[in-house]
Design a protein around this motif. Structure first.
Motif, mmCIF file in Angstrom:
data_model
loop_
_atom_site.group_PDB
_atom_site.id
_atom_site.type_symbol
_atom_site.label_atom_id
_atom_site.label_comp_id
_atom_site.label_asym_id
_atom_site.label_seq_id
_atom_site.Cartn_x
_atom_site.Cartn_y
_atom_site.Cartn_z
ATOM 1 N N GLU A 79 0.802 -1.221 0.000
ATOM 2 C CA GLU A 79 0.000 0.000 0.000
ATOM 3 C C GLU A 79 0.840 1.279 0.000
ATOM 4 O O GLU A 79 0.295 2.382 -0.001
ATOM 5 C CB GLU A 79 -0.937 -0.007 1.220
ATOM 6 N N ILE A 80 2.158 1.138 -0.021
ATOM 7 C CA ILE A 80 3.039 2.313 0.011
ATOM 8 C C ILE A 80 2.755 3.242 -1.162
ATOM 9 O O ILE A 80 2.614 4.453 -0.996
ATOM 10 C CB ILE A 80 4.535 1.909 0.016
ATOM 11 N N LEU A 81 2.667 2.685 -2.360
ATOM 12 C CA LEU A 81 2.456 3.519 -3.541
ATOM 13 C C LEU A 81 1.136 4.284 -3.442
ATOM 14 O O LEU A 81 1.075 5.475 -3.761
ATOM 15 C CB LEU A 81 2.508 2.674 -4.812
ATOM 16 N N ASP A 82 0.079 3.609 -2.967
ATOM 17 C CA ASP A 82 -1.208 4.279 -2.802
ATOM 18 C C ASP A 82 -1.101 5.418 -1.792
ATOM 19 O O ASP A 82 -1.648 6.506 -2.004
ATOM 20 C CB ASP A 82 -2.285 3.279 -2.370
ATOM 21 N N GLU A 83 -0.377 5.201 -0.692
ATOM 22 C CA GLU A 83 -0.187 6.256 0.307
ATOM 23 C C GLU A 83 0.530 7.462 -0.313
ATOM 24 O O GLU A 83 0.097 8.606 -0.160
ATOM 25 C CB GLU A 83 0.634 5.728 1.480
ATOM 26 N N LEU A 84 1.623 7.201 -1.030
ATOM 27 C CA LEU A 84 2.393 8.292 -1.641
ATOM 28 C C LEU A 84 1.587 9.016 -2.716
ATOM 29 O O LEU A 84 1.622 10.246 -2.805
ATOM 30 C CB LEU A 84 3.718 7.764 -2.196
ATOM 31 N N PHE A 85 0.842 8.273 -3.532
ATOM 32 C CA PHE A 85 -0.023 8.899 -4.534
ATOM 33 C C PHE A 85 -1.077 9.784 -3.857
ATOM 34 O O PHE A 85 -1.394 10.866 -4.350
ATOM 35 C CB PHE A 85 -0.726 7.853 -5.397
ATOM 36 N N THR A 86 -1.621 9.325 -2.740
ATOM 37 C CA THR A 86 -2.618 10.113 -2.016
ATOM 38 C C THR A 86 -2.019 11.446 -1.577
ATOM 39 O O THR A 86 -2.666 12.497 -1.687
ATOM 40 C CB THR A 86 -3.147 9.328 -0.795
ATOM 41 N N ILE A 87 -0.796 11.419 -1.123
ATOM 42 C CA ILE A 87 -0.127 12.644 -0.672
ATOM 43 C C ILE A 87 0.121 13.587 -1.856
ATOM 44 O O ILE A 87 -0.267 14.754 -1.824
ATOM 45 C CB ILE A 87 1.180 12.317 0.077
ATOM 46 N N VAL A 88 0.760 13.089 -2.915
ATOM 47 C CA VAL A 88 1.136 13.979 -4.023
ATOM 48 C C VAL A 88 -0.063 14.393 -4.870
ATOM 49 O O VAL A 88 -0.094 15.511 -5.387
ATOM 50 C CB VAL A 88 2.265 13.385 -4.904
ATOM 51 N N ASP A 89 -1.070 13.528 -4.995
ATOM 52 C CA ASP A 89 -2.249 13.881 -5.791
ATOM 53 C C ASP A 89 -3.069 14.989 -5.145
ATOM 54 O O ASP A 89 -3.875 15.647 -5.811
ATOM 55 C CB ASP A 89 -3.144 12.654 -6.007
ATOM 56 N N ASN A 90 -2.862 15.194 -3.857
ATOM 57 C CA ASN A 90 -3.581 16.249 -3.149
ATOM 58 C C ASN A 90 -2.696 17.458 -2.874
ATOM 59 O O ASN A 90 -2.975 18.256 -1.983
ATOM 60 C CB ASN A 90 -4.183 15.691 -1.857
ATOM 61 N N GLY A 91 -1.618 17.598 -3.648
ATOM 62 C CA GLY A 91 -0.771 18.779 -3.572
ATOM 63 C C GLY A 91 0.320 18.747 -2.524
ATOM 64 O O GLY A 91 0.902 19.776 -2.208
ATOM 65 N N GLY A 92 0.612 17.580 -2.005
ATOM 66 C CA GLY A 92 1.627 17.492 -0.960
ATOM 67 C C GLY A 92 2.899 16.808 -1.403
ATOM 68 O O GLY A 92 3.008 16.321 -2.529
ATOM 69 N N SER A 93 3.848 16.799 -0.492
ATOM 70 C CA SER A 93 5.119 16.088 -0.671
ATOM 71 C C SER A 93 5.374 15.258 0.573
ATOM 72 O O SER A 93 5.096 15.710 1.685
ATOM 73 C CB SER A 93 6.279 17.070 -0.827
ATOM 74 N N ALA A 94 5.896 14.065 0.374
ATOM 75 C CA ALA A 94 6.350 13.234 1.495
ATOM 76 C C ALA A 94 7.841 13.514 1.646
ATOM 77 O O ALA A 94 8.650 13.053 0.857
ATOM 78 C CB ALA A 94 6.086 11.760 1.218
ATOM 79 N N ASP A 95 8.170 14.335 2.647
ATOM 80 C CA ASP A 95 9.543 14.805 2.790
ATOM 81 C C ASP A 95 10.469 13.762 3.409
ATOM 82 O O ASP A 95 11.641 13.695 3.069
ATOM 83 C CB ASP A 95 9.571 16.078 3.642
ATOM 84 N N ASN A 96 9.919 12.965 4.335
ATOM 85 C CA ASN A 96 10.765 11.975 4.999
ATOM 86 C C ASN A 96 9.913 10.833 5.522
ATOM 87 O O ASN A 96 8.696 10.829 5.385
ATOM 88 C CB ASN A 96 11.555 12.621 6.142
ATOM 89 N N ILE A 97 10.590 9.860 6.120
ATOM 90 C CA ILE A 97 9.933 8.790 6.862
ATOM 91 C C ILE A 97 10.667 8.662 8.188
ATOM 92 O O ILE A 97 11.898 8.805 8.238
ATOM 93 C CB ILE A 97 9.906 7.445 6.096
ATOM 94 N N ILE A 98 9.908 8.443 9.240
ATOM 95 C CA ILE A 98 10.459 8.297 10.585
ATOM 96 C C ILE A 98 9.845 7.045 11.191
ATOM 97 O O ILE A 98 8.641 6.810 11.043
ATOM 98 C CB ILE A 98 10.089 9.507 11.476
ATOM 99 N N ILE A 99 10.668 6.242 11.849
ATOM 100 C CA ILE A 99 10.140 5.119 12.613
ATOM 101 C C ILE A 99 10.675 5.211 14.040
ATOM 102 O O ILE A 99 11.701 5.831 14.292
ATOM 103 C CB ILE A 99 10.482 3.742 12.000
ATOM 104 N N ASN A 100 9.949 4.576 14.937
ATOM 105 C CA ASN A 100 10.392 4.459 16.313
ATOM 106 C C ASN A 100 10.675 2.979 16.559
ATOM 107 O O ASN A 100 9.787 2.227 16.933
ATOM 108 C CB ASN A 100 9.339 4.991 17.282
ATOM 109 N N HIS A 101 11.916 2.582 16.327
ATOM 110 C CA HIS A 101 12.332 1.187 16.427
ATOM 111 C C HIS A 101 12.571 0.816 17.882
ATOM 112 O O HIS A 101 13.101 1.614 18.655
ATOM 113 C CB HIS A 101 13.605 0.974 15.602
ATOM 114 N N ARG A 102 12.193 -0.392 18.232
ATOM 115 C CA ARG A 102 12.334 -0.852 19.616
ATOM 116 C C ARG A 102 13.770 -0.757 20.129
ATOM 117 O O ARG A 102 14.009 -0.382 21.271
ATOM 118 C CB ARG A 102 11.837 -2.283 19.730
#
Length: 176
Positions: A79-102
């Motif tokens: 579902e990553i591509l769908d998430e990114l398309f949702t962001i850019v198709d609505n005028g946004g940019s995904a600038d980074n990714i952050i995780i909180n690893h154990r």
């Protein structure tokens, strides 16, 4: 002059100019080939410097008064591509990714996904098998800093992600 110093000087030369600076002029001032300038520009863009190519040369975009916010999401790698398309198709940019690893705690990596093409290229790299998504280390849970021209656009992006079941409420640690 090493590459990092040269790229810093390149930014200074472009910012200090009141008109676009050609690749040829930059190459002459930096005592390198025009191809080195082109490569340096690509590296600077990949690191978030908004350099624009015009038919008269390079300029640094200083009108980039974007709004940004951190969002939390969870989804599968499919579902990553769908998430990114949702962001850019609505005028946004995904600038980074952050995780909180154990074990590793907070990990952050730049994405700089501003278009469907960027999103597709990112997914091709993931699907090539050379790398896995960072969110796969946290069962799909991750955060993005997203940016857009207005708070309204960010609200629309969040609403769309919420409707698709990707959006989650933020944890307190991310705001620190």
């Amino acid at each position: 002059m090493d590459g990092q110093t040269r790229r810093q000087r390149l930014i200074e030369l472009v910012r200090e100019s009141d008109k676009p600076v050609s690749g040829t002029a930059l190459a002459a001032k930096l005592n390198v080939s025009r191809q080195v300038v082109v490569t340096d520009i690509a590296l600077l863009r990949a690191n978030g410097i908004d350099i624009i190519s015009t038919n008269r040369g390079y300029i640094v975009n200083t009108d980039n008064k974007k709004c940004s916010r951190v969002i939390k999401c969870r989804h599968t790698d499919d579902e990553i591509l769908d998430e990114l398309f949702t962001i850019v198709d609505n005028g946004g940019s995904a600038d980074n990714i952050i995780i909180n690893h154990r074990y590793y705690n907070r990990l952050e990596a730049p994405l700089n996904v501003h278009s469907r093409l960027d999103a597709k290229e990112f997914m091709e790299a993931i699907k090539s098998g050379k790398s896995k998504s960072l969110s796969s280390a946290t069962s799909g849970y991750h955060y993005h800093t997203i940016s857009a021209d207005s708070e309204e656009a960010l609200d629309i992006i969040e609403q769309e992600l919420k409707q698709k079941g990707y959006w989650l409420p933020l944890d307190d640690w991310i705001l620190k």
